[in-house]
Design a protein around this motif. Structure first.
Motif: not given
Length: 331
Positions: A112-126
Motif C-alpha cells: 500500500l502507499p506509505g508502506w513497504g516499498e511503495s511511495q510515502r508522501i509527507a502530509g498525505q492521508d493514509y
C-alpha cells in the motif's frame, strides 16, 4: 585426475568457498537486513512471483505478481486476485497464500502507499477512506478490463470493504480476513488502541518478539529474525513509529474507524469472511458483526491460528478463496 591435481582442486574449492563466506559475512555485517530481504526473495521465488511498479493515484506502487498458467485458450480470462495487506504489513504477508493458491489465477500483491516499498508522501492521508480510493485506482491500472477478486487482511480488510462498497465496477468478489473496521468485543489490543497507544510499536528486539507473538498463534509460522538482523529490523520499525501513530489515529481513533463496517451493508458482491478463533488483535466477534451486514458472505472460522490467518493457515485460506471464486453467489 592424479592425487596432486585432486588435492589442488580441493584446496582451490575450499579457498573459493572461504572467500565467498568472507564476502557474505562482510556484507551481512554492514547490512544485517539483507538476511530478511534474502528470505523475502526466496519466498517470492518459491511462489513464482515477480516484482513490478506502477503509478496510480499520485503514488508509485511496488507489487508482486504471478500470471495464471497458460494451459488453455481461456487463460487470459482467468480471475485476477488483488490482495491488500494490513497495518505494519506488506505484500510479503500474502506469499504463503499465493503459494497455496498455485497458478490457477493471476495474483497481484501490492505494498500500500506509505508502506513497504511503495511511495510515502509527507502530509498525505493514509487512513481507510483515502487508501480505498487509491486501491480502486490501482485496480484500474493493473486490471483495466475486468473487475477483480479483492482480498484484504486486517487494516487492509477495512480498506477493501470500503473499496468494494464505493467502487463496485472494480470489484467482482470480496474477501475480508481478520478485518478491522467494526466495534468488536473488547480485548487488550483494542483497549490499547482506544487509549492512544500503538500495540504494534517496536523499538528493540524484545518488543519485536512481543509484536510477533501478538499477531501469530502458530509457532512454526512465526518469522525467524536472528541477531543482528533483529536489532536492525527493530531500529527500522522504531523510525516508522511517527507514521504508524498517524495511521492508527485515523483508522483506530477517528470518525473513520467504523466506516468499513457501515460500508459493508452496501456490498452486493459475493463475499468471504474468514477469521481465526485465536486472533488476539481483531477479536473473532468481528466476523459476526460483518456477517450481519453482509448476509451473502460465506463465513469461515478457523481454529488454531491467530491474527495472521493468511500465513498461519494458507491452505485453508486458499480453499476458501477458491470456493469464493467458483461458487460465490451475489445476493
Amino acid at each position: 585426475m592424479t592425487g596432486r591435481r585432486w588435492r589442488k582442486a580441493v584446496l582451490f574449492a575450499l579457498a573459493s568457498l572461504f572467500i565467498v563466506l568472507v564476502v557474505a559475512g562482510a556484507a551481512l555485517w554492514r547490512d544485517p537486513f539483507l538476511l530478511v530481504q534474502a528470505d523475502n526473495l526466496r519466498a517470492a521465488r518459491a511462489a513464482g512471483l515477480q516484482r513490478h511498479e506502477v503509478e496510480a493515484a499520485g503514488h508509485r506502487w511496488v507489487y508482486a505478481e504471478r500470471t495464471a498458467a497458460r494451459d488453455d485458450a481461456r487463460a487470459s480470462e482467468k480471475p485476477v486476485i488483488v490482495m491488500i495487506h494490513g497495518f505494519t504489513g506488506s505484500k510479503e504477508n500474502w506469499y504463503p497464500l499465493a503459494h497455496a493458491l498455485g497458478d490457477r489465477y493471476r495474483l497481484v500483491m501490492p505494498d500500500l502507499p506509505g508502506w513497504g516499498e511503495s511511495q510515502r508522501i509527507a502530509g498525505q492521508d493514509y487512513g481507510f477512506v483515502a487508501q480505498s480510493r487509491r486501491v480502486a485506482a490501482f485496480i484500474r491500472a493493473v486490471s483495466p478490463d475486468r473487475p477483480v477478486v479483492l482480498l484484504g487482511h486486517s487494516m487492509g480488510g477495512g480498506i477493501v470493504a470500503l473499496t468494494a462498497a464505493d467502487f463496485p465496477k472494480e470489484v467482482g468478489r470480496v474477501g475480508l480476513f481478520d478485518a478491522a473496521g467494526v466495534r468488536f468485543h473488547d480485548n487488550r489490543f483494542g483497549e490499547q488502541v482506544l487509549a492512544g497507544e500503538n500495540p504494534f510499536a517496536v523499538d528493540d528486539p524484545a518488543s519485536l518478539r512481543r509484536y510477533i507473538d501478538t499477531v501469530f498463534h502458530v509457532e512454526s509460522a512465526k518469522p525467524v529474525i536472528p541477531w543482528p538482523a533483529s536489532a536492525v529490523v527493530a531500529r527500522w520499525r522504531a523510525r516508522q513509529a511517527p507514521f504508524e501513530q498517524r495511521v492508527l489515529d485515523r483508522i483506530g481513533r477517528s470518525d473513520e474507524r467504523f466506516l468499513p463496517g457501515e460500508a459493508a451493508t452496501r456490498i452486493r458482491r459475493p463475499a468471504l469472511l474468514l477469521w481465526c478463533r485465536q486472533d488476539a488483535v481483531i477479536d473473532p466477534s468481528a466476523l459476526g458483526l460483518y456477517a450481519a451486514r453482509m448476509p451473502q458472505a460465506a463465513k469461515v472460522m478457523l481454529d488454531g491460528c491467530g491474527h495472521m490467518s493468511i500465513m498461519e493457515k494458507p491452505a485453508d485460506a486458499a480453499h476458501a478463496v477458491t470456493q469464493l471464486i467458483e461458487k460465490g453467489v451475489p445476493r
